[in-house]
Design an enzyme around this catalytic site. Structure first.
Site, PDB file in Angstrom:
ATOM      1  CE1 TYR B 421       0.649   0.198   4.456  1.00 48.59           C
ATOM      2  CE2 TYR B 421      -1.629  -0.403   4.796  1.00 48.59           C
ATOM      3  CZ  TYR B 421      -0.388  -0.114   5.304  1.00 48.59           C
ATOM      4  OH  TYR B 421      -0.207  -0.141   6.657  1.00 48.59           O
ATOM      5  CD  GLU B 422      -0.333   5.577   1.501  1.00 49.74           C
ATOM      6  OE1 GLU B 422      -1.494   5.418   1.866  1.00 49.74           O
ATOM      7  OE2 GLU B 422       0.034   6.526   0.773  1.00 49.74           O
ATOM      8  N   GLY B 423       1.555   2.896  -2.639  1.00 44.95           N
ATOM      9  CA  GLY B 423       2.481   2.719  -3.765  1.00 44.95           C
ATOM     10  C   GLY B 423       3.335   1.493  -3.499  1.00 44.95           C
ATOM     11  CD  GLN B 428       7.041   4.082  -2.541  1.00 43.54           C
ATOM     12  OE1 GLN B 428       7.673   5.127  -2.378  1.00 43.54           O
ATOM     13  NE2 GLN B 428       5.723   4.040  -2.554  1.00 43.54           N
TER      14      GLN B 428
END
Lengths: 563, 563
Positions: B421-423, B428
């Site tokens: 999650y969050e990319g 990243q």
């Protein structure tokens, strides 16, 4: 996506990379003709893809449970087990005298992979049964063999392996279960065993426990352990399941995965047992079963990796985020590395099985040593690849990998047991650098020489890959010499990275063989393995040679992170 | 074993390795005196170890559930959240104008680690709320800020982040949720959002959704996206939760882990929303929230790693198999490597936070670039370490790690979301070698120079370690130059291993700093990192430079394993 058994890949390996031909050339396995092998692989592929794979999700969603002391297996498992039994798959490599087909272990291992890839939880039942068949064939009396083997081979009964106790896991010698002679040739077995896979079953009519226990006055440690057959129902005169024995399932474990496989806490309460093998020699008999099982567990890792990778590749082909994600460089990198790893681990496992067959057929000490050396590598590396690829499969699915509905997470949960059971991968690595190098590293060096010869033979066609494999093999040879000359504690400290490095060199070797014999796709995968995976050996070999001194110097409190 | 917040380790890092002193030396953060910092860390340690940690298991065993359209949180979570809110922890770094404490992000990140280590599922609620506070502070109108910020900071209301849709995950620009002007300055929001963490809550009186949606006629892709505040209850004239908005929780996801965190499928059905920031500039506002959250997710990885490692070390000290297993070389190796990794990842995350604070306080472009470069590393590496260490924790427990009762498996299940999650960590890494190297690698090279200076300064005291770090930094510099000169597809193909290699060099750097300033145990851990972990860079840098061509050549069918 539905699992498709990797029949073509296995057939290619058994034809070109780890050929079955020399096995079939021995008198013992003359029946393993190319036609027979092809027919068996095709039929196993059909059974596993069509009949067993659909059961996998059901086993996770509706786990085995305990009802009134009896295990109720997951929906469809009974039918799945019957299909395995009726196909004759349990006895594929068993003694024809008792109904087995007597085919090579290599073929059996190939079929085991397909079963485990289709439904790991269910496959554990025939797997343990096969281990018991093997142990009885080698160690049991004629009476016990005549009574149990035909029924186990037919799948009417199933077999279990009772080693672990709450205080005796990796240290089997600490076990306390007692066996007392009843005076009539039988024994009364009393004690508690844990982690008993398929310790009870409603898919067969009897569950046969092989139990490690101590006779009165037996010595401490592993030398005072004997092995007993303790059936759930004591066979009557006609060999039918008769009166119930004094044993019970206390509870089932609530596990991370393999929910379809009932993991039992067993209580033996003066249960009637029969000695298998000699008194106080139980560990030798159990080792037969364990060695068989160790390779088979390595194959489970490969199997789940294959299934997880198939699903991840299919998802990546369908999932669009700025184009199908299978076209994204990093997703492709993950899938390609996984495919290259699965191929290598599969071939290593089959090479171990091939050595077992050649050892069994010829009695040649070199084959015996080769099989013994490859067993911990196959177990640890196959299961490491299993976890790594299943983890990759979750990652490729993104958020869909973290929700349970896709099944990607189930593969990770299921396969995570494989680096633990049948001896943790740490134990495998200790075995490799300890027992398996008591020959001064001779078996290791023979394998390395084989890799060097392979690299030389590949040099003309693939000079850069051959050169990389040669250099890696030479670094491994140096590390092997250092390992063989090191203290046992220094060896143990480096054992896991050493095992990994050895496996990668073997993996590169089988990839070169495949590249020489196969098509362009095989050459590309070999390149992926040699240029992207093999270079990790630098890190592992550095650690393999780092010794134990720095680790021993660190205070325990620093490891725990105490303030 | 009970989680003990790593207060001493964090305090050491903020004193000697990633000093808070230069942050406190800026006018903006002058209140972050050593005394204040020490008091805050101690109090956070007490809260998390004593109040929050006991909730972790309950959240797993009795997950959040949906009852009549409303989320019922896990037992004790409401009390735990109140303790967090009443301690003022949600607004630790928030604007004092609206009730925040205005302290450095570095301190907030340190406290977040302790909360996540104690109970990841619960910590997600204040974490998302903090992200929303940050976004509103930077982008919302005075009216919205005045209405929402005091209530979010007090923990009376909580905040969520609504980006993902079934067809729009990593590709946020594909989203289809619509926003139509109502004519009264508000908008009607219609669409479905998935993976909404704490999308409904009974631990606060209102849940405030920040929702990405498209205005009529907005362009395609990310440039046509606007951001809206859509509260569950529309605030009345007094700012109290008033009438219900036209939105609902459709279902909760059944996930691998973080069962205590309700992951909602949300349906907005003409819900009333207020524009936050400018029309079609929603992604900019959302990026504020996401960057904050990315570092915070990296810290979650470190947090769970710490908790899993504490438990594994305690188990290894107690579990006897031929002596306590913590004395076995391979177990010790696993624990020591994990301890060294956790320290390095923690310091990297705090270094990222420190750069954010210095950037905020000074506006210096170098700090801005440093924070931007470190963010994807902190996120991906922190979460990789989280999974690796939690997996190690399961392995150290052996069979006890695979049964759920010990909690070792829960750590693995919980932390497995963090690389997603969050990319995803792949995203990243693409960010690192793409956007974050649009400066030609300048920010990267500045960090590498700092590592080289550190190695030089350590040379007298630790010549061998300093030399190894210097060589690793120089290899990284070469790889960085190659990366900056490569095509974007070649960069992407090497992005994940490049990120890993960069993180290890930074990890070695912070270990050298710790060794120079700390006691013998710190020097021993630095040695473990440099001699056992840093050499893995050879493999990663080989792959970082391998390019995309071989991957593109492999047919998709070969990846899938088709016959």
């Amino acid at each position: 996506m539905a699992y498709r058994a990797p029949v073509a890949d296995i057939a290619f390996i058994l034809d070109k990379v780890v050929p079955l031909a020399p096995v079939a050339a021995t008198g013992r396995f003359a029946e393993a003709t190319p036609e027979t092998v092809a027919a068996i692989l095709a039929e196993a592929g059909r059974l596993t893809s069509e009949v067993l794979a659909p059961l996998n999700r059901a086993g996770d969603l509706a786990p085995a449970r305990l009802e009134n002391g009896a295990v109720r297996s997951a929906p469809g498992f009974a039918e799945g087990f019957r299909a395995i039994a009726e196909g004759g798959w349990i006895g594929l490599s068993a003694d024809p005298e008792h109904g087995g087909a007597g085919l090579p272990q290599t073929l059996n291992i190939a079929v085991s992979e397909m079963m485990a890839g289709a439904c790991l939880s269910l496959q554990l039942n025939p797997l343990l049964t096969q281990g018991q068949i093997e142990a009885l064939q080698h160690h049991a009396s004629d009476e016990i063999r005549a009574l149990y083997l035909p029924r186990l081979i037919a799948g009417d009964w199933n077999g279990t392996m009772n080693l672990t106790e709450p205080g005796a896991g990796s240290d089997v010698g600490a076990l306390t279960t007692r066996a007392e002679p009843a005076g009539d040739g039988t024994y009364r077995i009393t004690g508690q065993k844990i982690y008993i896979t398929w310790g009870d079953s409603d898919v067969t009519e009897n569950t046969c426990h092989l139990v490690l226990a101590r006779l009165p006055g037996a010595g401490a440690g592993t030398r005072g352990i004997s092995l007993f057959m303790v059936p759930k129902f004591i066979p009557d005169q006609q060999g039918r399941p008769g009166v119930g024995n004094s044993l019970k399932v206390v509870s089932l474990e609530h596990k991370l995965g393999i929910h379809g496989s009932p993991t039992c806490v067993m209580s033996f309460e003066g249960a009637t047992g029969w000695l298998v093998g000699e008194e106080n020699k139980g560990m030798a008999a159990m080792f037969t079963m364990m060695n068989n099982a160790r390779l088979a567990v390595g194959v489970q890792g490969v199997a789940v990796a294959e299934a997880a990778l198939q699903q991840a590749a299919a998802y990546a082909a369908e999932r669009n985020q700025m184009g199908p994600i299978i076209r994204h460089a990093d997703v492709r990198r993950m899938l390609a590395a996984a495919r290259a790893e699965v191929f290598a681990a599969r071939a290593i496992c089959l090479a171990c099985a091939q050595a077992l067959d050649l050892a069994a057929a010829t009695g040649d000490a070199d084959y015996v040593a080769r099989a013994a050396f490859l067993t911990p590598i196959a177990k640890a590396w196959g299961t490491d690849v299993g976890v790594r690829v299943a983890d990759m499969g979750v990652q490729v699915h993104g958020g869909m990998g973290y929700v349970e509905e896709t099944g990607a997470a189930q593969y990770l949960r299921d396969v995570r047991i494989t680096p633990i059971y049948e001896g943790t991968n740490g134990i495998q690595a200790m075995d490799l650098v300890g027992r398996k190098m008591m020959d001064g590293g001779e078996a290791a060096l023979r394998l390395i020489d084989e890799v060097l010869e392979g690299a030389e033979a590949a040099r003309a066609a693939m000079p850069d890959l051959a050169q990389a494999v040669q250099e890696a093999a030479e670094s491994l040879r140096e590390a092997t010499a250092a390992m063989a000359g090191a203290s046992m504690q220094d060896r143990y400290a480096g054992s896991v990275p050493y095992l990994s490095a050895f496996a990668r060199v073997l993996g590169a070797h089988v990839h070169l063989l495949a590249a020489r014999e196969g098509d362009e796709a095989r050459r590309l995968l070999a390149r992926v393995f040699v240029t992207r995976i093999l270079p990790r050996n630098a890190g592992d070999l550095a650690e393999a040679r780092a010794g134990v001194a720095d680790l021993d110097s660190i205070p325990d409190a620093a490891l725990a992170g105490a303030a």
